[in-house]
Design an enzyme around this catalytic site. Structure first.
Site, short mmCIF file in Angstrom:
data_model
loop_
_atom_site.label_atom_id
_atom_site.label_comp_id
_atom_site.label_asym_id
_atom_site.label_seq_id
_atom_site.Cartn_x
_atom_site.Cartn_y
_atom_site.Cartn_z
N ARG A 59 0.83 -1.22 0.00
CA ARG A 59 0.00 0.00 0.00
C ARG A 59 0.86 1.27 0.00
N GLY A 60 2.16 1.12 0.03
CA GLY A 60 3.07 2.26 0.06
C GLY A 60 3.36 2.80 -1.33
N LEU A 61 4.20 3.83 -1.39
CA LEU A 61 4.56 4.45 -2.67
C LEU A 61 5.15 3.40 -3.62
N GLY A 68 5.54 -0.12 -3.05
CA GLY A 68 4.80 -1.38 -3.09
C GLY A 68 3.57 -1.30 -3.98
N GLY A 84 16.91 -1.00 -0.86
CA GLY A 84 17.73 -0.18 0.01
C GLY A 84 17.45 1.28 -0.31
N SER A 85 18.49 2.09 -0.37
CA SER A 85 18.31 3.51 -0.67
C SER A 85 19.65 4.15 -1.02
N SER A 86 19.59 5.25 -1.75
CA SER A 86 20.82 5.94 -2.15
C SER A 86 21.54 6.57 -0.95
N CYS A 87 20.86 6.62 0.21
CA CYS A 87 21.50 7.25 1.37
C CYS A 87 22.50 6.32 2.03
N TYR A 113 19.05 4.89 9.60
CA TYR A 113 18.30 4.27 8.49
C TYR A 113 19.28 3.66 7.48
N LYS A 156 19.87 -0.27 6.25
CA LYS A 156 19.85 -0.68 4.84
C LYS A 156 21.14 -1.41 4.46
N THR A 210 17.14 5.82 -5.98
CA THR A 210 17.35 7.23 -5.64
C THR A 210 16.07 7.76 -5.01
N HIS A 264 9.11 13.04 2.29
CA HIS A 264 10.25 13.50 1.50
C HIS A 264 9.91 14.83 0.86
N1 NDP Z 1 10.32 6.99 -0.96
C1 NDP Z 1 11.57 7.14 -1.37
O1 NDP Z 1 11.97 8.24 -1.82
C2 NDP Z 1 12.53 6.00 -1.33
C3 NDP Z 1 12.17 4.76 -0.79
N2 NDP Z 1 13.10 3.74 -0.78
C4 NDP Z 1 12.78 2.43 -0.21
O2 NDP Z 1 11.65 1.86 -0.85
C5 NDP Z 1 10.93 1.05 0.08
C6 NDP Z 1 9.48 1.51 0.11
O3 NDP Z 1 9.47 2.87 0.46
P1 NDP Z 1 8.12 3.73 0.28
O4 NDP Z 1 7.18 2.99 -0.58
O5 NDP Z 1 8.52 5.11 -0.07
O6 NDP Z 1 7.55 3.72 1.78
P2 NDP Z 1 6.05 3.88 2.26
O7 NDP Z 1 6.13 4.41 3.64
O8 NDP Z 1 5.24 4.59 1.25
O9 NDP Z 1 5.53 2.37 2.31
C7 NDP Z 1 6.07 1.48 3.26
C8 NDP Z 1 5.07 0.38 3.47
O10 NDP Z 1 5.57 -0.52 4.45
C9 NDP Z 1 4.53 -0.79 5.38
N3 NDP Z 1 5.09 -1.09 6.69
C10 NDP Z 1 5.84 -0.29 7.47
N4 NDP Z 1 6.16 -0.92 8.61
C11 NDP Z 1 5.58 -2.15 8.55
C12 NDP Z 1 5.53 -3.26 9.42
N5 NDP Z 1 6.14 -3.25 10.61
N6 NDP Z 1 4.83 -4.36 9.04
C13 NDP Z 1 4.20 -4.39 7.84
N7 NDP Z 1 4.22 -3.37 6.95
C14 NDP Z 1 4.90 -2.26 7.33
C15 NDP Z 1 3.70 0.47 5.41
O11 NDP Z 1 2.41 0.20 5.91
P3 NDP Z 1 1.70 1.32 6.86
O12 NDP Z 1 1.78 2.61 6.12
O13 NDP Z 1 0.30 0.81 7.03
O14 NDP Z 1 2.49 1.34 8.13
C16 NDP Z 1 3.72 0.88 3.95
O15 NDP Z 1 2.69 0.22 3.25
C17 NDP Z 1 11.64 1.19 1.42
O16 NDP Z 1 12.51 0.10 1.62
C18 NDP Z 1 12.44 2.49 1.25
O17 NDP Z 1 13.60 2.46 2.06
C19 NDP Z 1 14.37 3.90 -1.27
C20 NDP Z 1 14.75 5.12 -1.81
C21 NDP Z 1 13.85 6.23 -1.88
C1 F7E Z 2 15.58 8.86 -0.28
C2 F7E Z 2 16.40 9.39 0.88
O1 F7E Z 2 15.84 10.63 1.27
C3 F7E Z 2 16.13 11.13 2.52
O2 F7E Z 2 17.17 12.08 2.37
P1 F7E Z 2 16.87 13.47 1.69
O3 F7E Z 2 16.85 13.30 0.22
O4 F7E Z 2 17.83 14.46 2.26
O5 F7E Z 2 15.42 13.78 2.25
P2 F7E Z 2 14.29 14.85 1.89
O6 F7E Z 2 13.65 14.44 0.59
O7 F7E Z 2 13.42 14.94 3.09
O8 F7E Z 2 15.06 16.26 1.71
C4 F7E Z 2 15.73 16.59 0.55
C5 F7E Z 2 16.15 18.06 0.62
O9 F7E Z 2 14.97 18.88 0.49
C6 F7E Z 2 14.99 19.92 1.45
N1 F7E Z 2 13.62 20.39 1.74
C7 F7E Z 2 13.16 21.66 1.51
N2 F7E Z 2 11.88 21.79 1.92
C8 F7E Z 2 11.51 20.56 2.39
C9 F7E Z 2 10.28 20.10 2.96
O10 F7E Z 2 9.28 20.84 3.10
N3 F7E Z 2 10.26 18.77 3.30
C10 F7E Z 2 11.34 17.95 3.14
N4 F7E Z 2 11.25 16.65 3.51
N5 F7E Z 2 12.54 18.38 2.64
C11 F7E Z 2 12.61 19.68 2.27
C12 F7E Z 2 15.66 19.24 2.64
O11 F7E Z 2 16.13 20.23 3.55
C13 F7E Z 2 16.79 18.50 1.94
O12 F7E Z 2 17.85 19.37 1.66
C14 F7E Z 2 16.58 10.18 3.58
O13 F7E Z 2 16.07 10.70 4.79
C15 F7E Z 2 16.10 8.82 3.31
O14 F7E Z 2 14.70 8.71 3.53
C16 F7E Z 2 16.34 8.37 1.93
O15 F7E Z 2 16.41 7.19 1.67
#
Ligand code: NDP
Ligand code: F7E
Length: 348
Positions: A13-15, A17, A107-110, A137, A141, A165, A180
């Protein structure tokens, strides 16, 4: 993967997934299983074991995690390291126990060093100190990556760690304190356009849909003082950091492609495999803010709050290994953001 293969999408249900689920269905997969967080808490090892014992999936996309932006990570570091270590440890271990054919770990670019040479190659992993704002975090990862490698080496599993990324798309997290940057920009500029025309009813609907607006942002928008207030958008940091953005649908396409790719299976069996997934270009936060302001129609004042962290100055991924597998992203950034905004405003 054949269309009848049993596929488990964790975090469906996430971004990410939900994007993977859409992509699998689009490709005709008809044996997909999922559980909500409430139905199956992946931090419980017993619950995860029972689920795998019962369902016995052949393929697993591990997109469940504790995820958030820079402020969420800095505010809840214990939650980010504990929950992500627990989720990935239990799912990866059960995948081995129940003979999952392939697992894709997100994982993630971080994970790369804060001052890594750009663009960041997979071999730069653990060559320098991490960005402090998301180190817990990132360490979780990195542990997940090492766990995939260790199980592949000891047990001959095919667990595939991929490093996306920064992502954006529909069903993103729009909570302004934990999200984010891109979803935050969309919501902040949208709220400011509503406040600019005094559409307080629409703002109430927005809050009902995406959660309450934090007090400091309410004040900047003039939500508590409607007497001729000119709404301002407050953004964090300097606006100078650079970020790469990939649409979640493109990521999903890459993940499904990698899961089935024969060259990947061979490389995973041959040694430590890691794959960056990105679009290969980045821009400053100030530039992406201008793009979102244009798309939402905001032409007012933007304030940069220097008390908030900038985080990593730049984290552009080297995607030559991904491109060599024959994959390229399809969604231009401005078009992708427009599509997400069009979806966002239709939710209420
Ligand atoms: N978003 C981004 O910019 C990036 C994401 N990623 C990685 O991609 C993956 C997915 O991220 P994203 O889709 O953005 O995250 P979301 O928060 O959108 O989705 C995460 C999902 O995991 C579920 N979840 C969290 N904790 C649990 C738990 N304990 N048991 C079962 N389900 C759980 C959440 O359910 P619920 O909301 O109901 O808790 C949600 O559906 C992660 O591994 C993240 O690190 C990597 C790089 C960038
Ligand atoms: C994918 C990667 O992403 C995360 O790292 P990040 O990229 O630094 O996260 P961010 O998207 O929240 O910020 C990007 C930039 O943007 C600026 N910024 C401005 N204004 C807002 C603002 O309103 N909200 C947020 N969140 N940031 C803002 C903020 O100050 C920063 O300079 C990791 O935590 C981790 O989750 C990970 O895996």
């Amino acid at each position: 993967m054949n269309r009848d293969a049993k596929i488990y999408v964790a975090g469906h249900r996430g971004l990410v997934g939900s994007a993977i689920l859409r992509k699998l269905r689009e490709q005709g997969c008809r044996n997909i299983i999922s559980r909500t967080h409430r139905e199956l808490d992946l931090t419980s090892q017993d619950a995860v074991k029972d689920f795998f014992e019962k369902e016995r999936p052949e393929y697993v996309f591990l997109a469940a995690a504790k995820v958030g932006g820079i402020l969420g990570n800095a505010t809840y570091p214990a939650d980010f390291i504990y929950q992500n270590l627990a989720i990935q440890t239990h799912v990866i271990h059960a995948a081995w126990q129940y003979r999952v054919k392939r697992l894709l770990f997100l994982g993630s670019s971080c994970i790369y060093p804060r001052d890594c040479p750009q663009p960041m190659k997979e071999e730069y992993l653990m060559t320098g100190p991490l960005e402090p704002t998301n180190a817990p975090y990132a360490v979780a990862k990195i542990a997940g990556i090492e766990m995939c490698w260790a199980y592949n080496r000891q047990y001959g599993t095919r667990f595939i760690p991929v490093m996306p990324t920064n992502l954006y798309g529909i069903h993103d997290n729009f909570n302004l304190e934990t999200s984010h940057v891109l979803p935050a920009l969309i919501r902040k500029f949208h709220l400011a356009t509503l406040a600019g025309r005094g559409d307080w009813e629409a703002i109430q609907k927005d809050e009902a849909c995406y959660g309450p607006v934090p007090p400091d942002i309410r004040a900047a928008l003039g939500m508590s003082d409607t007497s001729g207030h000119i709404p301002r958008v407050v953004l964090w940091g300097s606006g100078s950091p650079r970020r790469e953005f990939l649409h979640a649908d493109d990521l999903a396409d890459a993940c499904v492609s990698v899961m089935s790719h024969k060259d990947v299976a061979h490389e995973v069996a041959s040694g430590p495999f890691l794959l960056n997934i990105g679009c290969g270009t980045d821009l400053t936060i100030r530039e992406i803010a201008e793009t979102v302001a244009h798309i939402t129609g905001f032409d007012g004042t933007v304030i940069w709050d220097a008390d908030k962290p900038d985080g990593t100055p730049q984290k552009l991924l080297d995607v030559s290994r991904l491109n060599a597998l024959g994959w390229q992203p399809r969604t231009p950034l401005a078009q992708g953001v427009q599509e997400v905004y069009d979806w966002y405003v239709c939710q209420y």
